[in-house]
Motif scaffolding. Structure first.
Motif, PDB file in Angstrom:
ATOM      1  N   GLY A 135      37.474  26.781  43.190  1.00 46.51           N
ATOM      2  CA  GLY A 135      37.000  27.787  42.251  1.00 46.51           C
ATOM      3  C   GLY A 135      35.790  28.554  42.715  1.00 46.51           C
ATOM      4  O   GLY A 135      35.173  29.272  41.918  1.00 46.51           O
ATOM      5  N   ASP A 136      35.423  28.437  44.002  1.00 42.16           N
ATOM      6  CA  ASP A 136      34.241  29.132  44.491  1.00 42.16           C
ATOM      7  C   ASP A 136      34.521  30.626  44.649  1.00 42.16           C
ATOM      8  O   ASP A 136      35.392  31.038  45.422  1.00 42.16           O
ATOM      9  CB  ASP A 136      33.807  28.546  45.839  1.00 42.16           C
ATOM     10  N   ALA A 137      33.795  31.433  43.912  1.00 46.46           N
ATOM     11  CA  ALA A 137      34.044  32.874  43.875  1.00 46.46           C
ATOM     12  C   ALA A 137      33.775  33.535  45.227  1.00 46.46           C
ATOM     13  O   ALA A 137      34.499  34.451  45.628  1.00 46.46           O
ATOM     14  CB  ALA A 137      33.174  33.530  42.796  1.00 46.46           C
ATOM     15  N   HIS A 138      32.732  33.078  45.940  1.00 40.40           N
ATOM     16  CA  HIS A 138      32.406  33.684  47.237  1.00 40.40           C
ATOM     17  C   HIS A 138      33.555  33.480  48.219  1.00 40.40           C
ATOM     18  O   HIS A 138      33.929  34.397  48.961  1.00 40.40           O
ATOM     19  CB  HIS A 138      31.123  33.079  47.784  1.00 40.40           C
ATOM     20  N   ALA A 139      34.116  32.261  48.229  1.00 37.32           N
ATOM     21  CA  ALA A 139      35.236  31.970  49.124  1.00 37.32           C
ATOM     22  C   ALA A 139      36.467  32.781  48.729  1.00 37.32           C
ATOM     23  O   ALA A 139      37.214  33.270  49.587  1.00 37.32           O
ATOM     24  CB  ALA A 139      35.550  30.475  49.093  1.00 37.32           C
ATOM     25  N   GLN A 140      36.693  32.923  47.434  1.00 34.48           N
ATOM     26  CA  GLN A 140      37.820  33.726  46.967  1.00 34.48           C
ATOM     27  C   GLN A 140      37.670  35.175  47.423  1.00 34.48           C
ATOM     28  O   GLN A 140      38.634  35.813  47.850  1.00 34.48           O
ATOM     29  CB  GLN A 140      37.922  33.644  45.443  1.00 34.48           C
ATOM     30  N   GLY A 141      36.432  35.686  47.345  1.00 35.82           N
ATOM     31  CA  GLY A 141      36.165  37.036  47.816  1.00 35.82           C
ATOM     32  C   GLY A 141      36.409  37.159  49.318  1.00 35.82           C
ATOM     33  O   GLY A 141      36.952  38.168  49.792  1.00 35.82           O
ATOM     34  N   LEU A 165      40.723  39.384  42.487  1.00 36.26           N
ATOM     35  CA  LEU A 165      40.746  39.257  41.032  1.00 36.26           C
ATOM     36  C   LEU A 165      40.175  37.915  40.593  1.00 36.26           C
ATOM     37  O   LEU A 165      39.426  37.831  39.606  1.00 36.26           O
ATOM     38  CB  LEU A 165      42.172  39.427  40.509  1.00 36.26           C
ATOM     39  N   LYS A 166      40.533  36.832  41.321  1.00 38.69           N
ATOM     40  CA  LYS A 166      39.990  35.508  40.989  1.00 38.69           C
ATOM     41  C   LYS A 166      38.458  35.514  41.099  1.00 38.69           C
ATOM     42  O   LYS A 166      37.752  35.003  40.220  1.00 38.69           O
ATOM     43  CB  LYS A 166      40.565  34.451  41.938  1.00 38.69           C
ATOM     44  N   ALA A 167      37.960  36.108  42.203  1.00 38.30           N
ATOM     45  CA  ALA A 167      36.510  36.144  42.412  1.00 38.30           C
ATOM     46  C   ALA A 167      35.823  37.058  41.403  1.00 38.30           C
ATOM     47  O   ALA A 167      34.779  36.721  40.837  1.00 38.30           O
ATOM     48  CB  ALA A 167      36.198  36.597  43.838  1.00 38.30           C
ATOM     49  N   ALA A 168      36.419  38.214  41.183  1.00 41.96           N
ATOM     50  CA  ALA A 168      35.826  39.203  40.278  1.00 41.96           C
ATOM     51  C   ALA A 168      35.758  38.682  38.848  1.00 41.96           C
ATOM     52  O   ALA A 168      34.808  38.966  38.114  1.00 41.96           O
ATOM     53  CB  ALA A 168      36.635  40.498  40.322  1.00 41.96           C
ATOM     54  N   GLN A 170      35.059  35.849  37.970  1.00 41.83           N
ATOM     55  CA  GLN A 170      33.902  34.959  37.858  1.00 41.83           C
ATOM     56  C   GLN A 170      32.590  35.715  38.049  1.00 41.83           C
ATOM     57  O   GLN A 170      31.531  35.105  38.148  1.00 41.83           O
ATOM     58  CB  GLN A 170      34.001  33.837  38.904  1.00 41.83           C
ATOM     59  N   GLY A 171      32.688  37.057  38.135  1.00 41.34           N
ATOM     60  CA  GLY A 171      31.476  37.853  38.222  1.00 41.34           C
ATOM     61  C   GLY A 171      31.035  38.188  39.629  1.00 41.34           C
ATOM     62  O   GLY A 171      29.905  38.654  39.821  1.00 41.34           O
ATOM     63  N   HIS A 172      31.888  37.979  40.638  1.00 39.43           N
ATOM     64  CA  HIS A 172      31.514  38.272  42.024  1.00 39.43           C
ATOM     65  C   HIS A 172      31.480  39.788  42.223  1.00 39.43           C
ATOM     66  O   HIS A 172      32.501  40.466  42.171  1.00 39.43           O
ATOM     67  CB  HIS A 172      32.536  37.628  42.969  1.00 39.43           C
ATOM     68  N   ALA A 173      30.294  40.327  42.454  1.00 38.76           N
ATOM     69  CA  ALA A 173      30.094  41.778  42.446  1.00 38.76           C
ATOM     70  C   ALA A 173      30.884  42.486  43.544  1.00 38.76           C
ATOM     71  O   ALA A 173      31.501  43.534  43.297  1.00 38.76           O
ATOM     72  CB  ALA A 173      28.603  42.099  42.589  1.00 38.76           C
ATOM     73  N   GLN A 174      30.870  41.947  44.774  1.00 42.06           N
ATOM     74  CA  GLN A 174      31.585  42.612  45.863  1.00 42.06           C
ATOM     75  C   GLN A 174      33.087  42.640  45.600  1.00 42.06           C
ATOM     76  O   GLN A 174      33.760  43.631  45.907  1.00 42.06           O
ATOM     77  CB  GLN A 174      31.297  41.904  47.208  1.00 42.06           C
ATOM     78  N   ALA A 175      33.610  41.548  45.031  1.00 44.68           N
ATOM     79  CA  ALA A 175      35.037  41.514  44.700  1.00 44.68           C
ATOM     80  C   ALA A 175      35.354  42.527  43.600  1.00 44.68           C
ATOM     81  O   ALA A 175      36.403  43.182  43.627  1.00 44.68           O
ATOM     82  CB  ALA A 175      35.443  40.109  44.267  1.00 44.68           C
ATOM     83  N   GLN A 176      34.449  42.661  42.636  1.00 50.28           N
ATOM     84  CA  GLN A 176      34.646  43.656  41.583  1.00 50.28           C
ATOM     85  C   GLN A 176      34.682  45.059  42.186  1.00 50.28           C
ATOM     86  O   GLN A 176      35.524  45.885  41.818  1.00 50.28           O
ATOM     87  CB  GLN A 176      33.533  43.536  40.545  1.00 50.28           C
ATOM     88  N   GLY A 177      33.774  45.333  43.123  1.00 53.90           N
ATOM     89  CA  GLY A 177      33.758  46.625  43.800  1.00 53.90           C
ATOM     90  C   GLY A 177      35.027  46.852  44.599  1.00 53.90           C
ATOM     91  O   GLY A 177      35.571  47.967  44.633  1.00 53.90           O
ATOM     92  N   SER A 178      35.535  45.774  45.236  1.00 55.76           N
ATOM     93  CA  SER A 178      36.773  45.891  46.015  1.00 55.76           C
ATOM     94  C   SER A 178      37.962  46.188  45.098  1.00 55.76           C
ATOM     95  O   SER A 178      38.849  46.972  45.462  1.00 55.76           O
ATOM     96  CB  SER A 178      37.023  44.598  46.799  1.00 55.76           C
ATOM     97  N   LEU A 179      37.987  45.572  43.926  1.00 51.60           N
ATOM     98  CA  LEU A 179      39.051  45.874  42.960  1.00 51.60           C
ATOM     99  C   LEU A 179      38.967  47.326  42.509  1.00 51.60           C
ATOM    100  O   LEU A 179      39.989  48.005  42.366  1.00 51.60           O
ATOM    101  CB  LEU A 179      38.958  44.942  41.751  1.00 51.60           C
ATOM    102  N   GLY A 180      37.732  47.789  42.279  1.00 48.19           N
ATOM    103  CA  GLY A 180      37.550  49.195  41.915  1.00 48.19           C
ATOM    104  C   GLY A 180      38.121  50.113  42.981  1.00 48.19           C
ATOM    105  O   GLY A 180      38.816  51.088  42.678  1.00 48.19           O
ATOM    106  N   HIS A 181      37.856  49.787  44.242  1.00 44.77           N
ATOM    107  CA  HIS A 181      38.364  50.594  45.362  1.00 44.77           C
ATOM    108  C   HIS A 181      39.891  50.566  45.407  1.00 44.77           C
ATOM    109  O   HIS A 181      40.536  51.606  45.638  1.00 44.77           O
ATOM    110  CB  HIS A 181      37.784  50.058  46.668  1.00 44.77           C
ATOM    111  N   MET A 182      40.472  49.382  45.177  1.00 44.66           N
ATOM    112  CA  MET A 182      41.934  49.266  45.233  1.00 44.66           C
ATOM    113  C   MET A 182      42.598  50.049  44.109  1.00 44.66           C
ATOM    114  O   MET A 182      43.618  50.719  44.312  1.00 44.66           O
ATOM    115  CB  MET A 182      42.346  47.787  45.192  1.00 44.66           C
ATOM    116  N   TYR A 183      42.024  49.982  42.916  1.00 43.98           N
ATOM    117  CA  TYR A 183      42.564  50.774  41.808  1.00 43.98           C
ATOM    118  C   TYR A 183      42.344  52.266  42.043  1.00 43.98           C
ATOM    119  O   TYR A 183      43.164  53.103  41.665  1.00 43.98           O
ATOM    120  CB  TYR A 183      41.923  50.346  40.488  1.00 43.98           C
TER     121      TYR A 183
END
Length: 502
Positions: A135-141, A165-168, A170-183
């Protein structure tokens, strides 16, 4: 008249010096937790900062099996703090703590970057997967980036999206930004400007620079076309960029990211943003007042800020408000309201709320089936306490068929993350031959030692029994009494009786 003690006052410094002295005495007596804490105190910025001494204390604790200390020794070798940088020794200590997600991530980074080893993307990805599975968000990212760029694996945008999505979530900012880019680009997912904006907003509110830039571009486009973009909460343009920046400044001062940590300044900036409707800033003020971070404890104010944030759908506010009603701090105790707010947070995937609902169902509602279901949700996301609680439910047969083997499996997962209660329970199971395991006094001693070294009174007592009976270790009455003294100091009656009778 303000009677608070200033952090810079002579009286405050005397208190800090006294705490340091007491910690040092405990560490010198061999208490592993004190050794780890003393290392951390010496590592932090301040007048007493001493990397060499910090390393010495971490090493003492690490040599006794303290997982976080082993990781810290690895960090110091990796960064060259207090000694010459040595990636090989860093890897050695990370491998000792390889059951912990922090160590797994560092091992993944070592193999990915080829530091002290031959570069091996396959091994790097294997270590990242181990950490991500806990469940580590950094590793998921990291795995999201791995599949996005095809590093050691076949490029796969859909898998990248899943890990981001799994990382984001949990609040992982870089993963959230990556999802934004993908969308935004339609890579790996159907193009969707609204979802792109929402993920950029989440990341930008945490100070993620790329997302802040993209939001700035979107704002400019909206203003140029004189259109408005509706927000998922209170309206995208109702929270101007300057309000977000006030929140970001609060976050920077709270965490010490890029500036000297200052809880007072964090509070001031959060207050500015919160007063203009920023939900995350409102939630953070709730946390600060409930925990007394940079402000005097004030549960009534905490309740008020959590309520403001929750009314905007903020998950941190919802979780905090549930805690207010559960404990009756700042509001009249009300388990039904606690459940209501935790349900809102849990529906957004908040693992803390899921675990709290499990505890509420177990201890208050006495609904063991629902307790199991909630613990399972949290445990499946890698929450160690929920994994332990799920193990106890199966061990005791509460709402499920009693099953020592399933209980053992959950204890193993939690213990691998350093959960002291699970380590203690595994010791009991090895001691008595439960959970499908043969009786094994040596393994019982190993588990007991891990938990006892962290101050667990019952395992200190149990460890004394093993030494007294010579089970899994050479008989040593003096050692037995040493552990019983530690347990007795915490009020363990049987330990006190054994001391009197030996």
């Amino acid at each position: 008249m303000n009677s608070d003690i200033s952090s810079n006052s002579p009286e405050s410094q005397d208190i800090l010096d006294e705490m340091f002295s007491l910690m040092q005495c405990s560490a010198e007596e061999g208490f592993v937790l004190a050794q780890q804490c003393l290392g951390a105190m010496l590592l932090d910025d301040g007048a007493k900062q001493d990397y060499s001494k910090a390393f010495e204390w971490f090493l003492k604790a690490a040599s006794q099996g303290h997982v976080q200390a082993q990781i810290n020794v690895g960090h110091m070798f990796f960064r060259g703090q207090g000694m010459k940088q040595d990636f090989v020794k860093a890897r050695h200590w990370y491998q000792k703590a390889q059951g912990h997600s922090q160590a797994q991530i560092q091992l993944g980074s070592i193999y990915r970057e080829g530091k002290g080893v031959k570069q091996d993307h396959t091994k790097a990805n294997d270590w990242f997967l181990k950490a991500a599975s806990q469940g580590d968000a950094h590793a998921q990212g990291n795995l999201g980036r791995t599949y996005q760029l095809g590093i050691g694996v076949k490029q796969d945008s859909m898998k990248a999206f899943e890990w981001f999505l799994k990382a984001a979530s949990q609040g992982h900012a870089q993963a959230q930004g990556s999802l934004g880019h993908m969308y935004q680009t339609g890579i790996g997912v159907k193009q969707d400007s609204k979802n792109a904006r929402d993920w950029f907003l989440k990341a930008a509110s945490q100070g993620e620079a790329y997302s802040q830039t993209q939001l700035g571009v979107m704002i400019a486009k909206v203003r140029a076309s004189n259109k408005t973009i509706p927000s998922p909460n209170s309206g995208f343009l109702k929270l101007p960029l300057k309000v977000m920046l006030k929140h970001n400044l609060g976050s920077m001062y709270q965490t010490g990211m890029g500036v000297k940590q200052d809880s007072g300044k964090a509070h001031d900036w959060y207050l500015k943003a919160a007063s203009q409707g920023h939900a995350e800033a409102q939630a953070q003020l709730g946390v600060m007042y409930s925990e007394g971070q940079g402000v005097k404890h004030d549960f009534v104010k905490a309740h008020g800020w959590f309520l403001k944030a929750s009314s905007q759908g903020n998950v941190e506010g919802q979780f905090g408000l549930g805690g207010v009603y559960y404990h009756g701090d700042g509001a009249k105790q009300n388990y039904s309201k606690a459940q209501e707010w935790w349900l809102k947070a849990a529906s957004q995937g908040d693992v803390r709320a899921q675990g709290s609902l499990g505890l509420l169902c177990l201890t208050v509602k006495k609904d063991y089936v629902k307790a199991r279901d909630w613990f399972l949700k949290a445990a499946s996301q890698g929450d160690a306490h929920a994994q332990y609680s799920l193990g106890m439910i199966y061990l005791n047969g509460q709402g499920v068929k009693q099953d020592d083997v399933i209980a053992r499996d959950w204890f193993l997962k939690a213990a691998a993350q350093g959960d002291v209660d699970s380590q203690a329970q595994l010791g009991v199971m090895y001691h008595g031959g439960q959970g499908g395991m043969k009786q094994n006094f040596v393994k019982a001693r190993e588990c007991y030692t891990k938990a006892a070294s962290q101050g667990h009174a019952q395992t200190q007592f149990n460890l004394g029994i093993l030494y007294y009976n010579g089970q899994g270790v050479k008989k040593d009455v003096a050692k037995a009494r040493e552990w019983w003294y530690k347990a007795a100091a915490q009020g363990h009656d049987e330990a006190q009786q054994n001391i009197s009778n030996t």
